[in-house]
Write an enzyme that holds these catalytic residues in place. Structure first.
Site, PDB file in Angstrom:
ATOM      1  N   SER A  39       1.054  -1.235  -0.476  1.00 55.70           N
ATOM      2  CA  SER A  39      -0.332   0.192  -0.367  1.00 55.70           C
ATOM      3  C   SER A  39       0.775   1.586  -0.384  1.00 55.70           C
ATOM      4  CB  SER A  39      -1.048   0.098   0.907  1.00 55.70           C
ATOM      5  OG  SER A  39      -0.165   0.298   2.285  1.00 55.70           O
ATOM      6  N   LYS A 107       0.668   4.463   7.072  1.00 58.26           N
ATOM      7  CA  LYS A 107      -0.089   5.222   5.615  1.00 58.26           C
ATOM      8  C   LYS A 107       0.545   6.607   5.772  1.00 58.26           C
ATOM      9  CE  LYS A 107      -2.746   1.582   5.079  1.00 58.26           C
ATOM     10  NZ  LYS A 107      -2.673   1.079   3.619  1.00 58.26           N
TER      11      LYS A 107
END
Length: 323
Positions: A39, A107
């Site tokens: 990700s 993230k």
């Protein structure tokens, strides 16, 4: 003083002292993490082993490593023994997954409390809560768009951080979010139609939709992976409260390419391994679904990415990725 130093040295060299010092470091100073999914590719790669600074955003309530059981009550009701500064926009942040607090995610923080977000395929537009003057003073005019009577910044971080990309490895994530919404599955964003937005229009229940909208709650942080088309992030499960913030990635101490050819070609059960772009770069003119490409992959599997070892995340993220 000399006797104290000698006693401290004896304590540190004992098994008990070593264990206590290591636990102190893990609980309050730095902790090791491994990047398990794609990700954050190509900023952080699967197989990057990193140290995170646990004190960047205050001192989080200590948890027993691996079992992730809290060792102390949440005295302050905010997940931290000592409250600290909040994550800033652009920060890469380690936090506890809101759906399962025993799992850590990594993230990039793209928006903070009060910010508004529009997402439309390859466009991430943010209206920063500070308002129009702040936006005009901090972002170039070619990134600013006027929509819905407000100024929005389109893809505000892509120029600074080359690892941010839109490169789908499977189904279109924007259409996937729309399907989730249509089938009454929980997502954090609301489908809307925005006049003047250059984006494809889809239809849900007879209504035209060209974007998804969200507003970030106060003391919450919107986290999206740099690999925008292949990231399970706040677009699905919402912004992250301060109480779940753990720390900030600091240093890669190892980077190992360990993925199997099958996982890189087809993905795995966790959705973290598929990386056809990497195979294409490695195999060149050879088709990626052939034995010849598999042989090339296996020759370089389990190799150390020496160029990433000992590197600070702050410097890596501003370089043009080579992976």
């Amino acid at each position: 003083m000399k006797n104290f130093i000698q006693a401290l040295g004896r304590f540190a060299s004992s098994w008990t002292g070593t264990i206590i010092i290591v636990l102190f470091l893990i609980f309050f100073v730095a902790q090791s993490f491994v990047i398990p999914s794609g990700s954050m590719k190509r900023t952080q790669l699967i197989g990057d082993f990193l140290f995170a600074k646990k004190f960047s955003y205050g001192i989080p309530t200590p948890h027993l490593p691996w079992l992730e059981i809290p060792l102390l009550p949440d005295f302050n009701g905010n997940g931290h023994l000592i409250e600290g500064p909040r994550p800033q926009r652009e920060d890469i942040v380690i936090f506890r997954y809101p759906k399962n607090n025993k799992i850590h995610y990594v993230k990039r923080c793209v928006a903070v409390g009060g910010d508004e977000i529009l997402y439309a395929n390859t466009k991430l537009l943010i209206h920063f809560h500070e308002g129009a003057e702040y936006i005009k003073a901090n972002y170039p005019a070619d990134k600013i768009i006027s929509l819905r009577g407000k100024l929005w910044v389109e893809n505000p971080y892509m120029t600074k951080y080359p690892g941010i990309q839109y490169a789908p490895e499977g189904a279109d994530i924007f259409e996937g979010l729309l399907r989730y919404y249509a089938y009454n599955k929980e997502i954090d964003m609301i489908p809307v139609y925005v006049r003047g937005l250059r984006a494809p229009t889809h239809e849900i229940a007879g209504k035209g939709i060209n974007a998804l909208y969200a507003k970030v709650d106060e003391d919450h942080f919107y986290m999206i992976g740099d690999n925008r088309d292949n990231s399970n992030d706040s677009r699905f499960w919402g912004s992250v409260p301060y109480k779940l913030i753990v720390g900030k990635p600091w240093l890669n101490y190892m980077s190992l390419e360990h993925r199997s050819y099958d996982s890189v070609l087809n993905g795995d059960e966790y959705g973290g391994g598929k990386d056809n772009a990497r195979l294409k770069r490695l195999c060149g003119d050879i088709a990626i679904d052939t034995q010849a490409c598999e042989d090339l992959w296996n020759k370089q599997r389990f190799t150390v990415r020496w160029g990433r070892v000992g590197r600070r995340i702050e410097s890596i993220q501003q370089e043009q990725p080579i992976e």
